[in-house]
Design an enzyme around this catalytic site. Structure first.
Site, short mmCIF file in Angstrom:
data_model
loop_
_atom_site.label_atom_id
_atom_site.label_comp_id
_atom_site.label_asym_id
_atom_site.label_seq_id
_atom_site.Cartn_x
_atom_site.Cartn_y
_atom_site.Cartn_z
N TYR A 196 -70.49 35.92 -97.38
CA TYR A 196 -71.31 37.03 -96.84
C TYR A 196 -72.05 37.75 -97.98
CZ TYR A 196 -72.07 41.44 -94.23
OH TYR A 196 -72.60 42.55 -93.62
N LYS A 213 -76.02 38.12 -98.49
CA LYS A 213 -76.64 39.44 -98.45
C LYS A 213 -77.38 39.76 -99.75
CE LYS A 213 -75.62 41.09 -94.35
NZ LYS A 213 -76.71 41.04 -93.35
P1 NAI Z 1 -72.72 43.43 -84.67
O1 NAI Z 1 -71.74 42.33 -84.67
O2 NAI Z 1 -72.61 44.49 -83.64
O3 NAI Z 1 -74.22 42.89 -84.64
C1 NAI Z 1 -74.61 41.63 -85.06
C2 NAI Z 1 -75.37 40.98 -83.92
O4 NAI Z 1 -75.94 39.75 -84.37
C3 NAI Z 1 -74.47 40.66 -82.73
O5 NAI Z 1 -74.97 41.27 -81.56
C4 NAI Z 1 -74.49 39.14 -82.67
O6 NAI Z 1 -74.40 38.61 -81.35
C5 NAI Z 1 -75.83 38.81 -83.31
N1 NAI Z 1 -75.88 37.45 -83.83
C6 NAI Z 1 -74.93 36.81 -84.56
N2 NAI Z 1 -75.33 35.56 -84.85
C7 NAI Z 1 -76.58 35.42 -84.33
C8 NAI Z 1 -77.51 34.36 -84.33
N3 NAI Z 1 -77.24 33.19 -84.92
N4 NAI Z 1 -78.70 34.55 -83.70
C9 NAI Z 1 -78.98 35.72 -83.09
N5 NAI Z 1 -78.11 36.76 -83.05
C10 NAI Z 1 -76.93 36.61 -83.67
O7 NAI Z 1 -72.60 44.11 -86.14
P2 NAI Z 1 -73.52 45.19 -86.88
O8 NAI Z 1 -72.61 45.98 -87.72
O9 NAI Z 1 -74.41 45.87 -85.94
O10 NAI Z 1 -74.37 44.26 -87.88
C11 NAI Z 1 -75.77 44.21 -87.92
C12 NAI Z 1 -76.21 43.76 -89.30
O11 NAI Z 1 -75.87 44.74 -90.26
C13 NAI Z 1 -75.53 42.46 -89.75
O12 NAI Z 1 -76.46 41.67 -90.47
C14 NAI Z 1 -74.45 42.96 -90.70
O13 NAI Z 1 -74.06 41.99 -91.61
C15 NAI Z 1 -75.17 44.13 -91.33
N6 NAI Z 1 -74.31 45.11 -91.98
C16 NAI Z 1 -73.51 45.92 -91.23
C17 NAI Z 1 -72.72 46.85 -91.87
C18 NAI Z 1 -71.91 47.83 -91.10
O14 NAI Z 1 -71.31 48.72 -91.74
N7 NAI Z 1 -71.84 47.76 -89.77
C19 NAI Z 1 -72.64 46.91 -93.33
C20 NAI Z 1 -73.59 46.07 -94.01
C21 NAI Z 1 -74.37 45.19 -93.33
#
Ligand code: NAI
Length: 303
Positions: A166, A170
């Site tokens: 990851y 990133k």
């Molecule tokens: P989340 O799990 O709620 O959202 C991620 C979304 O991406 C999910 O709805 C999932 O179904 C979708 N997804 C996964 N694989 C996919 C694919 N191949 N094609 C289309 N959609 C796909 O988690 P969150 O926290 O909202 O994450 C959003 C972004 O923020 C991610 O890239 C995560 O790595 C990044 N992030 C989040 C942090 C946090 O503190 N929540 C910290 C740093 C980065």
């Protein structure tokens, strides 16, 4: 200050069926954008799929008087990336904004991480952002206008145990942001990245109740809206964003030294001089954990 509106603009948000992406979609739609809500609808580790996640957010936006369309393609293949951009064209006729947000986790200590965990995570985060960005960037170049925002993470920029896959993906997104910022400059395209911390299903059980209560996913979306707007004044930047605290993360270089005696031994004895950073008003976090502590302190000071 006039409202930053998106009337007539079309935005693609990947992974917008929940968490941060849903909040970005609602925020841009509230400001007048027509939004393609993409989400594969799987679990946090990327397994499974469901059309209902994206549809639910489209229904939410529509109920609030906004305009949105769902899309369920995966970002993790070139065909998926093409299909996502084509879906926005089919629904709304153009693409002005792309938010690369889709993501999964497959955490494990590096020595135990098998190659499927490496591939799956790099495919979704790093290759996925490239697969969607490339057709979008091509259109943006032709129309002479575009905004791309990718979602990086302190995990890769500062380091975090158990996230070699990851973190590498990133950190790669920060590099992609720099390069596309340069390549897009002559074509009205601005490309930036965020490194958020937010209470979502991905960070459940990690942040602790106190910090989680202060870092809503909604608090990240105003920065995304600014970076997505026509008036965005920056490109190639990465911002740390959590609970309303925003800070720039940057790659810099010290003044350095030139050694008359360029040997490993001379380097060893001049290491402190090579590493010496003269500017005072910044801090280099030693890890994601260290940075999270700083953010928690900053947020505690304003409560
Ligand atoms: P989340 O799990 O709620 O959202 C991620 C979304 O991406 C999910 O709805 C999932 O179904 C979708 N997804 C996964 N694989 C996919 C694919 N191949 N094609 C289309 N959609 C796909 O988690 P969150 O926290 O909202 O994450 C959003 C972004 O923020 C991610 O890239 C995560 O790595 C990044 N992030 C989040 C942090 C946090 O503190 N929540 C910290 C740093 C980065």
């Amino acid at each position: 200050m006039s409202d930053l509106r998106f009337d007539g603009r079309v935005a693609i948000i990947t992974g917008a069926g929940g968490g941060l992406g849903r909040c970005h979609a609602l925020e841009l739609a509230r400001r007048g954008a027509q939004v393609l809500v993409n989400d594969l609808g799987g679990a946090v580790d990327g397994s499974g799929s469901s059309a209902s996640a994206a549809q639910r957010v489209v229904d939410e936006i529509t109920a609030l008087g906004g305009i949105a369309a769902p899309n369920h393609d995966s970002v993790a293949t070139p065909q998926g990336g093409q299909a996502i951009v084509q879906a926005a064209i089919d629904a709304f006729g153009r693409v002005d904004v792309l938010v690369n947000n889709a993501g999964i986790l497959r955490d494990k200590a590096f020595h135990k991480m098998d190659h499927t965990m490496i591939d799956a995570v790099i495919d979704v985060h790093l290759k996925g952002a490239m697969y969607v960005s490339q057709p979008a960037f091509t259109l943006m170049r032709e129309q002479g206008y575009g905004r791309i925002i990718s979602t990086s993470s302190a995990s890769g920029l500062f380091g975090n145990f158990g996230q070699a896959n990851y973190g590498a993906a990133k950190a790669g997104l920060a590099g992609l942001t720099r390069v596309l910022g340069i390549e897009g400059a002559a074509h009205g395209i601005k490309v930036n990245a965020i490194a958020p911390i937010a209470a979502t299903r991905m960070t459940q059980d990690i942040l602790g109740d106190q910090l989680a209560a202060k870092v809503s996913p909604e608090s990240v979306s105003p920065l995304v809206a600014y970076l997505a707007h026509e008036e965005c004044a920056v490109t190639g930047h990465v911002y740390s964003v959590a609970g309303g605290r925003i800070a720039r993360i940057f790659v810099a270089e010290t003044s350095g030294i030139v050694l008359a005696d360029n040997t490993a031994e001379a380097i060893q004895s001049h290491l402190a001089q090579m590493d010496k950073m003269d500017v005072e008003d910044y801090y280099e976090p030693s890890s994601l954990e260290d940075q999270t502590t700083i953010i928690a302190k900053a947020l505690a000071a304003v409560s």
